[in-house]
Design an enzyme around this catalytic site. Structure first.
Site, PDB file in Angstrom:
ATOM      1  N   THR A   1     -45.116  34.145  -4.314  1.00  0.00           N
ATOM      2  CA  THR A   1     -46.389  34.100  -3.583  1.00  0.00           C
ATOM      3  C   THR A   1     -46.770  35.437  -2.953  1.00  0.00           C
ATOM      4  O   THR A   1     -47.905  35.603  -2.504  1.00  0.00           O
ATOM      5  CB  THR A   1     -46.289  33.091  -2.428  1.00  0.00           C
ATOM      6  OG1 THR A   1     -45.206  33.510  -1.574  1.00  0.00           O
ATOM      7  CG2 THR A   1     -46.035  31.677  -2.930  1.00  0.00           C
TER       8      THR A   1
ATOM      9  N   HIS B   1     -59.573  52.603  13.715  1.00  0.00           N
ATOM     10  CA  HIS B   1     -58.456  51.875  13.095  1.00  0.00           C
ATOM     11  C   HIS B   1     -57.112  52.450  13.541  1.00  0.00           C
ATOM     12  O   HIS B   1     -56.135  51.725  13.688  1.00  0.00           O
ATOM     13  CB  HIS B   1     -58.595  51.905  11.577  1.00  0.00           C
ATOM     14  CG  HIS B   1     -59.894  51.330  11.104  1.00  0.00           C
ATOM     15  ND1 HIS B   1     -60.236  50.018  11.306  1.00  0.00           N
ATOM     16  CD2 HIS B   1     -60.951  51.912  10.489  1.00  0.00           C
ATOM     17  CE1 HIS B   1     -61.445  49.788  10.823  1.00  0.00           C
ATOM     18  NE2 HIS B   1     -61.908  50.932  10.317  1.00  0.00           N
TER      19      HIS B   1
ATOM     20  N   ASP C   1     -38.161  39.627  -6.399  1.00  0.00           N
ATOM     21  CA  ASP C   1     -37.137  38.607  -6.647  1.00  0.00           C
ATOM     22  C   ASP C   1     -37.328  38.157  -8.099  1.00  0.00           C
ATOM     23  O   ASP C   1     -38.087  38.781  -8.868  1.00  0.00           O
ATOM     24  CB  ASP C   1     -37.210  37.465  -5.617  1.00  0.00           C
ATOM     25  CG  ASP C   1     -38.453  36.592  -5.773  1.00  0.00           C
ATOM     26  OD1 ASP C   1     -39.339  36.923  -6.602  1.00  0.00           O
ATOM     27  OD2 ASP C   1     -38.543  35.578  -5.074  1.00  0.00           O
TER      28      ASP C   1
ATOM     29  N   HIS D   1     -58.305  50.317   6.606  1.00  0.00           N
ATOM     30  CA  HIS D   1     -58.249  49.827   7.984  1.00  0.00           C
ATOM     31  C   HIS D   1     -56.833  49.729   8.550  1.00  0.00           C
ATOM     32  O   HIS D   1     -56.655  49.895   9.755  1.00  0.00           O
ATOM     33  CB  HIS D   1     -58.897  48.440   8.084  1.00  0.00           C
ATOM     34  CG  HIS D   1     -60.377  48.465   7.870  1.00  0.00           C
ATOM     35  ND1 HIS D   1     -61.176  47.377   8.095  1.00  0.00           N
ATOM     36  CD2 HIS D   1     -61.205  49.460   7.437  1.00  0.00           C
ATOM     37  CE1 HIS D   1     -62.447  47.685   7.824  1.00  0.00           C
ATOM     38  NE2 HIS D   1     -62.485  48.947   7.408  1.00  0.00           N
TER      39      HIS D   1
ATOM     40  N   CYS E   1     -42.912  38.859  -5.024  1.00  0.00           N
ATOM     41  CA  CYS E   1     -42.174  37.597  -5.148  1.00  0.00           C
ATOM     42  C   CYS E   1     -43.147  36.572  -5.717  1.00  0.00           C
ATOM     43  O   CYS E   1     -44.200  36.963  -6.236  1.00  0.00           O
ATOM     44  CB  CYS E   1     -41.545  37.176  -3.822  1.00  0.00           C
ATOM     45  SG  CYS E   1     -42.698  36.867  -2.470  1.00  0.00           S
TER      46      CYS E   1
HETATM   47  C1  RB5 Z   1     -38.965  31.699  -5.086  1.00  0.00           C
HETATM   48  O1  RB5 Z   1     -38.959  30.441  -5.639  1.00  0.00           O
HETATM   49  C2  RB5 Z   1     -40.093  31.845  -4.090  1.00  0.00           C
HETATM   50  O2  RB5 Z   1     -39.821  31.071  -2.967  1.00  0.00           O
HETATM   51  C3  RB5 Z   1     -40.288  33.289  -3.720  1.00  0.00           C
HETATM   52  O3  RB5 Z   1     -40.557  34.025  -4.875  1.00  0.00           O
HETATM   53  C4  RB5 Z   1     -41.423  33.603  -2.768  1.00  0.00           C
HETATM   54  O4  RB5 Z   1     -42.621  33.067  -3.237  1.00  0.00           O
HETATM   55  C5  RB5 Z   1     -41.190  33.329  -1.369  1.00  0.00           C
HETATM   56  O5  RB5 Z   1     -42.036  33.587  -0.494  1.00  0.00           O
END
Ligand code: RB5
Length: 144
Positions: free
Chosen positions: A65, A131, A8, A96, A63
């Site tokens: 996180t 596994h 993203d 695994h 993304c």
């Molecule tokens: C975008 O702001 C953020 O929510 C997205 O990149 C991600 O971390 C969502 O899990």
């Protein structure tokens, strides 16, 4: 290796860096194309589908996180997506879990950390054995 890659807006910069870093691989880029805000399922699902249907061998999704992309990818049949924030975990998830998608937190990794994780994940083989029995149980549930 033929790799699907997607992000993203929060993962866009790292995606572009990794595309250059992975120049010896065949990369299929499912977007996004800028740092303009967008919804990670719109690129994550097509990339995960490409791994699920074997168009690509494995995938890398980024993304902010890494969590949103992991959730998306793990909804797709046959996907074992792993959110990795260390080289050690990347190695273990290949050994695994036979991880076929690597999810990365673009907002929490620098370039060196990210490339170390990617290298470890790409270059570690699945161990099979006990596994595989565990993965068979996951697949059985998925197919129920
Ligand atoms: C975008 O702001 C953020 O929510 C997205 O990149 C991600 O971390 C969502 O899990």
């Amino acid at each position: 290796m033929k790799l699907a890659i997607a992000s993203d807006h929060a993962g866009f910069r790292l995606k572009e860096q990794l595309k250059k870093y992975l120049k010896d691989h065949e990369i299929v880029d499912f977007g996004t194309d800028s740092e303009e805000s967008m919804d990670y399922p719109d690129t994550g699902f097509p990339a995960a589908d490409a791994v699920s249907n074997k168009e690509c061998e494995r995938g890398i999704l980024i993304c902010g996180t890494g969590i949103g992309m992991s959730i998306v990818a793990n909804k797709v049949k046959g996907i074992r997506a792993s959110l990795c924030t260390s080289r050690e975990v990347a190695i273990l998830t290949r050994k695994h879990n036979n991880s076929n998608i690597l999810a990365l937190p673009g907002r929490f990794l620098d370039y060196k950390e990210a490339t170390e994780i990617v290298d470890a994940w790409l270059n570690t083989e699945f161990e099979g054995g006990r596994h595989q029995l565990r993965l068979d149980k996951i697949a059985a549930r998925e197919n129920k």
